[in-house]
Design an enzyme around this catalytic site. Structure first.
Site, short mmCIF file in Angstrom:
data_model
loop_
_atom_site.label_atom_id
_atom_site.label_comp_id
_atom_site.label_asym_id
_atom_site.label_seq_id
_atom_site.Cartn_x
_atom_site.Cartn_y
_atom_site.Cartn_z
N ASP A 62 -0.01 -7.57 1.55
CA ASP A 62 0.51 -6.19 1.62
C ASP A 62 2.03 -6.20 1.68
O ASP A 62 2.64 -5.93 2.71
CB ASP A 62 -0.09 -5.48 2.84
CG ASP A 62 0.19 -3.99 2.85
OD1 ASP A 62 0.56 -3.45 1.79
OD2 ASP A 62 0.02 -3.36 3.91
N HIS B 219 0.82 -1.22 0.00
CA HIS B 219 0.00 0.00 0.00
C HIS B 219 0.85 1.26 0.00
O HIS B 219 0.36 2.34 -0.34
CB HIS B 219 -1.01 0.00 1.16
CG HIS B 219 -0.45 0.31 2.50
ND1 HIS B 219 -0.15 -0.66 3.44
CD2 HIS B 219 -0.16 1.49 3.09
CE1 HIS B 219 0.30 -0.08 4.54
NE2 HIS B 219 0.31 1.22 4.36
N SER C 293 4.36 2.61 8.11
CA SER C 293 4.01 1.59 7.13
C SER C 293 5.21 1.10 6.34
O SER C 293 6.07 1.88 5.92
CB SER C 293 2.99 2.14 6.13
OG SER C 293 1.69 1.83 6.52
#
EC number: 3.4.21.4
Length: 266
Positions: free
Chosen positions: A120, A75, A220
């Site tokens: 992911d 992402h 992230s």
């Protein structure tokens, strides 16, 4: 109101299921900044594999897995071109020091699902080899294919992500926090209450029923390590450091064959 967040994003108002929240997440993507929640300053050598992914500034983390490959979250790189990315490494600061290298290729997982955040994971090939082998620049070992972090074992999470959900300032230095793995069944039951699913490609870590320590926006794609092995990548969560909702991480052990299949020399 709690918020569902991808940990590279600005906070998301979320009263409904994960899928609905992530539709907004895709609009807001890549504008978050961030720190580890209730962490401490990392010292030289604590996480020499940590990198900062940057366009004009830091937006996600990543891990050096070879001298010309970075592992991060899918992402983080969705919709980006390799030419827009710079990687800063060999430093505890995301905005100064160390070395920088440009990206030459982005490899997102073919089955990444932006609604469920399954698969992911992504790779970034650098345009030139990174100078590794120093105190703050080393590749991290990968786990065996199929390996899964054991419940209650501790992992080290590092990053430059926000102090709390929705915060905007970045820490000066790399932050670190140690948290225990939460049993997948328990985590799945808790997240089921907000319409989210913890798949076999994910694991949870945090202090269940207490909270207070977690990754947050801006972390992230960054590393989750256990005994010097990269077991996870920071992915998403329901807010940050919530008591019932530990952080959710990509289970790297499920992707070793995929990584090798992309030509990474590990």
């Amino acid at each position: 109101m709690k918020v569902l967040v991808l940990f590279c994003l600005v906070s998301l108002a979320a009263a409904g299921p994960l899928k609905d929240a992530l539709n907004k997440a895709q609009v807001d993507a890549f504008y978050a900044e961030g720190y580890i929640v209730d962490g401490s300053n990392a010292a030289d050598g604590d996480a020499p594999y940590q990198v900062s992914l940057q366009r004009t500034s830091h937006f996600c983390g990543g891990s050096i897995i070879a001298d010309n490959y970075i592992l991060t979250a899918a992402h983080c790189i969705q919709g980006l071109s390799a030419s827009s990315l710079t990687i800063r490494y060999n430093t505890l600061r995301h905005n100064s020091g160390g070395l920088t290298v440009k990206a030459s290729r982005i490899i997102g997982h073919e089955k990444y699902d932006s609604n469920t955040i399954d698969n992911d994971i992504a790779l970034i090939q650098t345009a030139s080899k990174m100078s590794t082998g120093t105190t703050n620049a080393q590749a991290i070992k990968l786990p065996e294919q199929g390996s899964d972090p054991k419940a209650s074992s501790e992992v080290l999470i590092t990053g430059w992500g926000t102090l709390s959900s929705g915060a905007s300032s970045l820490p000066t230095k790399l932050q670190k926090v140690t948290v225990p793995i939460v049993d997948r069944k328990t985590c799945n039951a808790n997240y089921g209450a907000v319409g989210a699913d913890i798949t076999d490609n994910m694991f949870c870590a945090g202090i269940l029923n207490v909270g207070g320590k977690d990754a947050c926006q801006g972390d992230s794609g960054g590393p989750v390590a256990a005994n010097g092995v990269l077991v996870g990548a920071v992915s998403w969560g329901y807010g940050c450091a919530q008591a019932k909702y530990p952080g959710v991480y990509t289970r790297v052990g499920n992707y070793i064959s995929w990584i090798k299949g992309k030509g990474v020399p590990v």
